[in-house]
Scaffold this motif. Structure first.
Motif, mmCIF file in Angstrom:
data_model
loop_
_atom_site.group_PDB
_atom_site.id
_atom_site.type_symbol
_atom_site.label_atom_id
_atom_site.label_comp_id
_atom_site.label_asym_id
_atom_site.label_seq_id
_atom_site.Cartn_x
_atom_site.Cartn_y
_atom_site.Cartn_z
ATOM 1 N N VAL A 1 -49.357 42.612 66.093
ATOM 2 C CA VAL A 1 -49.152 42.420 64.661
ATOM 3 C C VAL A 1 -50.374 42.984 63.954
ATOM 4 C CG1 VAL A 1 -49.239 40.571 62.947
ATOM 5 C CG2 VAL A 1 -47.657 40.400 64.872
ATOM 6 N N ASP A 2 -50.170 43.651 62.835
ATOM 7 C CA ASP A 2 -51.325 44.030 62.018
ATOM 8 C C ASP A 2 -51.122 43.536 60.593
ATOM 9 O OD1 ASP A 2 -49.615 45.813 60.765
ATOM 10 O OD2 ASP A 2 -50.368 47.583 61.822
ATOM 11 N N GLU A 3 -51.853 44.114 59.640
ATOM 12 C CA GLU A 3 -51.778 43.568 58.277
ATOM 13 C C GLU A 3 -50.432 43.818 57.608
ATOM 14 O OE1 GLU A 3 -53.762 47.565 58.246
ATOM 15 O OE2 GLU A 3 -53.942 45.727 59.426
ATOM 16 N N ASP A 4 -49.599 44.682 58.207
ATOM 17 C CA ASP A 4 -48.239 44.882 57.668
ATOM 18 C C ASP A 4 -47.183 44.177 58.517
ATOM 19 O OD1 ASP A 4 -49.027 46.396 55.498
ATOM 20 O OD2 ASP A 4 -48.995 48.260 56.635
ATOM 21 N N GLY A 5 -47.594 43.203 59.295
ATOM 22 C CA GLY A 5 -46.630 42.460 60.109
ATOM 23 C C GLY A 5 -46.436 43.083 61.482
ATOM 24 N N PRO B 1 -49.451 33.912 62.341
ATOM 25 C CA PRO B 1 -50.429 33.405 61.365
ATOM 26 C C PRO B 1 -51.175 34.479 60.569
ATOM 27 C CG PRO B 1 -51.458 33.548 63.502
ATOM 28 C CD PRO B 1 -50.048 34.088 63.672
ATOM 29 N N LEU B 2 -51.040 35.776 60.922
ATOM 30 C CA LEU B 2 -51.961 36.747 60.309
ATOM 31 C C LEU B 2 -51.680 37.006 58.844
ATOM 32 C CD1 LEU B 2 -52.820 39.366 63.087
ATOM 33 C CD2 LEU B 2 -53.731 37.090 62.683
ATOM 34 N N GLY B 3 -50.445 36.740 58.387
ATOM 35 C CA GLY B 3 -50.212 36.744 56.949
ATOM 36 C C GLY B 3 -49.734 38.052 56.364
ATOM 37 N N GLY B 4 -49.469 39.074 57.174
ATOM 38 C CA GLY B 4 -48.988 40.340 56.630
ATOM 39 C C GLY B 4 -47.545 40.234 56.157
ATOM 40 N N VAL B 5 -47.176 41.154 55.236
ATOM 41 C CA VAL B 5 -45.794 41.226 54.771
ATOM 42 C C VAL B 5 -45.185 42.461 55.419
ATOM 43 C CG1 VAL B 5 -44.308 41.442 52.756
ATOM 44 C CG2 VAL B 5 -46.412 40.085 52.616
ATOM 45 N N LEU B 6 -44.088 42.301 56.134
ATOM 46 C CA LEU B 6 -43.497 43.423 56.874
ATOM 47 C C LEU B 6 -43.033 44.488 55.894
ATOM 48 C CD1 LEU B 6 -42.902 44.109 59.886
ATOM 49 C CD2 LEU B 6 -40.559 43.372 59.466
ATOM 50 N N SER B 7 -43.506 45.713 56.087
ATOM 51 C CA SER B 7 -43.223 46.782 55.127
ATOM 52 C C SER B 7 -41.764 47.219 55.232
ATOM 53 C CB SER B 7 -44.138 47.967 55.385
ATOM 54 O OG SER B 7 -43.777 48.580 56.606
ATOM 55 N N ALA B 8 -41.298 47.883 54.176
ATOM 56 C CA ALA B 8 -39.894 48.315 54.132
ATOM 57 C C ALA B 8 -39.581 49.262 55.280
ATOM 58 C CB ALA B 8 -39.592 48.977 52.795
ATOM 59 N N GLY B 9 -40.513 50.192 55.572
ATOM 60 C CA GLY B 9 -40.279 51.138 56.661
ATOM 61 C C GLY B 9 -40.121 50.421 57.989
ATOM 62 N N ARG B 10 -40.965 49.459 58.214
ATOM 63 C CA ARG B 10 -40.880 48.694 59.458
ATOM 64 C C ARG B 10 -39.604 47.854 59.513
ATOM 65 N NH1 ARG B 10 -46.938 46.588 61.058
ATOM 66 N NH2 ARG B 10 -47.930 48.655 61.078
ATOM 67 N N ALA C 1 -70.061 36.229 55.549
ATOM 68 C CA ALA C 1 -69.828 35.524 56.813
ATOM 69 C C ALA C 1 -68.347 35.421 57.137
ATOM 70 C CB ALA C 1 -70.446 34.125 56.762
ATOM 71 N N ALA C 2 -67.489 35.696 56.138
ATOM 72 C CA ALA C 2 -66.047 35.542 56.362
ATOM 73 C C ALA C 2 -65.287 36.769 55.872
ATOM 74 C CB ALA C 2 -65.532 34.308 55.628
ATOM 75 N N VAL C 3 -64.213 37.103 56.589
ATOM 76 C CA VAL C 3 -63.274 38.124 56.130
ATOM 77 C C VAL C 3 -61.923 37.442 55.969
ATOM 78 C CG1 VAL C 3 -62.099 40.281 56.690
ATOM 79 C CG2 VAL C 3 -64.525 39.962 57.290
ATOM 80 N N VAL C 4 -61.364 37.587 54.766
ATOM 81 C CA VAL C 4 -60.125 36.886 54.444
ATOM 82 C C VAL C 4 -58.942 37.831 54.651
ATOM 83 C CG1 VAL C 4 -58.825 36.011 52.485
ATOM 84 C CG2 VAL C 4 -61.163 35.209 52.878
ATOM 85 N N ALA C 5 -57.848 37.325 55.175
ATOM 86 C CA ALA C 5 -56.643 38.143 55.364
ATOM 87 C C ALA C 5 -55.407 37.313 55.077
ATOM 88 C CB ALA C 5 -56.603 38.696 56.785
ATOM 89 N N GLY C 6 -54.289 38.012 54.889
ATOM 90 C CA GLY C 6 -52.988 37.351 54.756
ATOM 91 C C GLY C 6 -52.811 36.549 53.496
ATOM 92 N N THR C 7 -53.371 37.026 52.386
ATOM 93 C CA THR C 7 -53.364 36.226 51.166
ATOM 94 C C THR C 7 -52.199 36.531 50.235
ATOM 95 O OG1 THR C 7 -54.739 37.835 50.026
ATOM 96 C CG2 THR C 7 -55.868 36.049 51.192
ATOM 97 N N ASP C 8 -51.357 37.498 50.583
ATOM 98 C CA ASP C 8 -50.301 37.911 49.652
ATOM 99 C C ASP C 8 -49.172 36.891 49.511
ATOM 100 O OD1 ASP C 8 -51.424 40.199 48.840
ATOM 101 O OD2 ASP C 8 -50.240 41.540 50.107
ATOM 102 N N ALA C 9 -49.049 36.004 50.478
ATOM 103 C CA ALA C 9 -47.905 35.096 50.462
ATOM 104 C C ALA C 9 -48.285 33.810 51.191
ATOM 105 C CB ALA C 9 -46.695 35.749 51.126
ATOM 106 N N GLY C 10 -47.361 32.837 51.121
ATOM 107 C CA GLY C 10 -47.488 31.663 51.970
ATOM 108 C C GLY C 10 -48.427 30.596 51.480
ATOM 109 N N LEU C 11 -48.741 29.671 52.356
ATOM 110 C CA LEU C 11 -49.537 28.488 52.054
ATOM 111 C C LEU C 11 -50.767 28.397 52.951
ATOM 112 C CD1 LEU C 11 -46.651 25.881 51.630
ATOM 113 C CD2 LEU C 11 -47.948 27.047 49.837
ATOM 114 N N HIS C 12 -51.119 29.523 53.549
ATOM 115 C CA HIS C 12 -52.362 29.538 54.324
ATOM 116 C C HIS C 12 -52.974 30.926 54.212
ATOM 117 C CE1 HIS C 12 -49.846 31.565 57.388
ATOM 118 N NE2 HIS C 12 -50.982 32.046 57.842
ATOM 119 N N ILE C 13 -54.266 30.983 54.463
ATOM 120 C CA ILE C 13 -54.906 32.288 54.600
ATOM 121 C C ILE C 13 -55.549 32.327 55.974
ATOM 122 C CG2 ILE C 13 -55.339 32.537 52.129
ATOM 123 C CD1 ILE C 13 -58.328 31.838 52.824
#
Lengths: 486, 486
Positions: B228-232, B263-272, B400-412
């Motif tokens: 999984v990457d940042e696009d799901g 848990p990574l938080g990506g949104v699956l792209s249209a192409g995928r 000290a932190a890198v944030v990911a998966g913030t586009d949707a959901g209830l967790h980062i």
């Protein structure tokens, strides 16, 4: 409202652009119209168009670089919407195939005169006010966090049930051995999944409860039917059944309804209880004791369940479907100590835990004493229905019927010695035509085995008032008399 | 009261006689004392003794002939209470064994400062009054009969959901394709049982949702992890994964969380999305689309679910656990037309149907518009929580932190690049000691495969108010700084 309208327009723009991309009007790599141009074209604000483009970028239809116009993404080129293979290609698991090969459920009748369907309760008997009070009380409790509960269910309910089981059924257990399930059917399914592998034999009452049979056969279990008489399971047949199926492994599970055999209605005698438990102790098998209507007995005090005698080899299955409502989907298991973890983890995997609100409402009813008051009231009411039914049968049907299984439960068995089983379908159809719902015992026999020569009917009475019971039996008598005429 | 006392005495008499029979004091065939004698001995009425004897006859301890005294039954002779074999002898099915071999669930912390457990909601967010009103309204509806419902669930709720799914998610389906389940977990378990046989490979996001993985592996499925990457889901890895597992049959099921990868938080792209559906169309596989928090997206409009694009090969899994409460255990499936019957029958076998009261209350909320109002309110509230969390992370943790998966959901997802994964257990324990509940991403990776080199944390925020979020992040920052010092 403005928000909604703008969203609506943006959605239409998005859909239009997607259509254009799919149709090839916008090939991959091509630039989209400037936001100002598209805004003018649609007669909307640039914000709306920008929102639409952002969405298309987020969905991967477009790509963008800062300062440049959005372009159509690659990898979308003209691919048509995926075509689905024919349904046959969707292969079901062996479980799924076994499931769909099971006989279809008996459809519920809509009998205007009297529907004797077993398992239905009267809506008028539900303790509406007590239940509402309990639900309101527990729904006002403040909790800081809503989170998944113990897979075995609400601790309050399990403690309340522990007390109830001791008071009402003589079962001593720890609340750790209680697992709240979504009705007894889930309890049976958990037993099937945890205790049977494909090809494993299981002992089953013949005739017996169809949905329990289905739970065990759907996981691949092989039914070993054990005959039933007026004292319940014929435990003396256990060894001959085992001998007859010597090619199979020893049975690891036996299903019984000792307090009121379903459907024949016998109460398993003390001697047979002992012999059955001896067999289980020797063979290491687990007995699944379905106490589906243990609250209802007529004339005699409750008989101690198998679980009270042998806690280590019995899974006790209890339900609220016969005292409160089948639509609540509340039941419970009392499992042997050695199987506590397996059942808890299976429940977690299956659906995390039972819904909390009903569980807490039931705990409230149990601890306040309202549940036991309700059980006493409904027991009285069902005893009256039973008396009315038995009186109507005796007066109206006379020698045409032989009644069995009346010591307990919410149904009786009505044998019609003069009606050969070949006439069964016709009788049921004729009954339905005059507005009576009748349910035969024959489909409850093991598939492929012997069936009784005459028609037998499972007559549930808990949803019928006295006059409906009487009218139903009178109509049945008419029907049998008319049919007997030349 | 008199009744109760008499019952109590009768019960004690019954117990005493049973003891005497078991101890051999009353051998089989021996006559019991006359009722008059025993009544005198116990100081009770003869009626009470007669009742006790009747009960013992009903239980099979005694036999009687008219006019003669009751005698002890044969077949009870001195047999001791059955002895249970050691627990090891209770053989679990292969399902049961696989189940108990799964990694144990992460225990819930009781973190006084801030518990970032994902999946919890704030109790204050539950629409208590609207729910109570709905429950009261539906519980006052009079029904003539309480009987088992359609296994797919309440017709009213399925019709209401059909409308909701079209309005909110762009899914067009018939209400016959909707199956109400006890939370999404039951939906996943039904998919596992119906679509996987032991040894069947299934494609699974890596990292992915543990309880979905468990549902598929417990039935014997073999996990094929797809990175999984940042696009799901990396759909490009599907073919190489298939090649790497050439010894296996082709995968018949793929599990994805397209609207917010867990848990990574990506949104699956249209192409995928398109490529994934193409793969499913070619292979005949079923895609299980878990839209667990599809109601929460930040900044972008909802992306059409896979189900909206390919109704024939997608099982859509929806839940009310992220908008109402995880304790309600309410979820739903939208199944392909070719699988309608299989899912309905599986639900019937599993537990007949979901509890009716909650279903009808939810239908009421959906049709009155109260549900969508609530979703808008809670979406706003959670957007505020997310903003507070992101601000606190940016201000307090900085580099000290890198944030990911913030586009949707209830967790980062919070990566801590400076903290090697070897320090993970220590960090979690230190955090717990200062009152913060942290949940690492590492157990969500496929067993036996690669894991990230640094610690990653799944930070749920839906149960925390702003000050708790800020205090929690500050405490985490302190802890990381202190630990970094010599």
């Amino acid at each position: 409202m403005g928000q909604l309208t703008q969203d609506g327009v943006a959605r239409r723009i998005i859909a239009a652009i997607k259509d254009q991309i799919h149709s090839g009007a916008h090939p991959p790599g091509s630039r989209l119209p400037a936001t100002r141009a598209l805004a003018a074209e649609w007669g909307v604000s640039r914000t709306t168009v920008t929102a639409a483009y952002s969405q298309l970028i987020a969905e991967g239809y477009l790509t963008s670089r800062p300062g440049a116009r959005a372009v159509v993404a690659h990898g979308l080129d003209g691919a048509p919407a995926p075509v689905d293979p024919p349904p046959a290609a969707r292969r079901l698991s062996e479980f799924g195939q076994r499931l769909l090969a099971l006989p279809p459920p008996v459809p519920a009748a809509s009998a205007r005169l009297a529907d004797f369907r077993y398992g239905d309760l009267s809506g008028a008997d539900f303790p509406v006010l007590a239940w509402r009070r309990a639900v309101n009380r527990v729904s006002l409790r403040r909790v800081a966090r809503l989170r998944y509960d113990d897979p075995r269910g609400s601790a309050a309910l399990r403690v309340a049930l522990q007390g109830y089981l001791w008071r009402a059924r003589g079962i001593r257990c720890s609340s750790d051995q209680i697992v709240i399930v979504n009705g007894s059917q889930q309890g049976l399914d958990l037993c099937a999944r945890l205790l049977l592998d494909p090809g494993d034999p299981f002992l089953f009452e013949n005739p017996g409860y169809a949905l329990a049979r289905h739970a065990f056969t759907a996981v691949g279990g092989v039914e070993i039917p054990i005959p039933v008489d007026e004292d319940g399971l014929r435990v003396d047949a256990l060894s001959s059944a085992a001998a007859a199926t010597a090619a199979l492994a020893p049975a690891t599970l036996a299903y019984v309804t000792p307090s009121h055999q379903f459907p024949l209605g016998g109460v398993l005698s003390a001697g047979r209880r002992r012999a059955l438990l001896d067999w289980a102790a020797r063979s290491g098998a687990v007995i699944v004791e379905d106490d589906y209507d243990g609250e209802y007995r007529h004339g005699v005090a409750p008989i101690p369940p198998l679980r009270a005698l042998a806690p280590d080899c019995v899974v006790y299955v209890g339900t609220l479907s016969k005292t409160l409502s089948p639509t609540l989907r509340l039941g419970y298991l009392v499992v042997p100590p050695s199987l506590e973890r397996a059942f808890a983890e299976a429940k977690r995997l299956t659906d995390r835990h039972a819904p909390l609100l009903e569980q807490e409402a039931l705990a409230d009813l149990l601890t306040s004493g309202a549940y036991e008051r309700h059980v006493r009231a409904i027991r009285r009411k069902n005893a009256e229905r039973r008396a009315a039914l038995l009186a109507a049968v005796a007066e109206t049907l006379g020698d045409a019927a032989v009644v069995a299984g009346t010591d307990a439960g919410l149904h009786i068995l009505l044998w019609l010695p003069g009606v050969p089983v070949a006439r069964e379908a016709a009788i049921l159809a004729e009954a339905r035509a005059v507005g009576i719902g009748l349910y035969p015992v024959s489909p409850l026999y093991a598939p492929g085995g012997d069936r009784p020569a005459c028609v037998g009917l499972v007559m549930g009475y808990a949803a019928l008032e006295d006059d409906a019971l009487r009218r139903g039996i009178a109509a049945l008598a008419d029907l049998l008399t008319t049919r007997g005429d030349p």
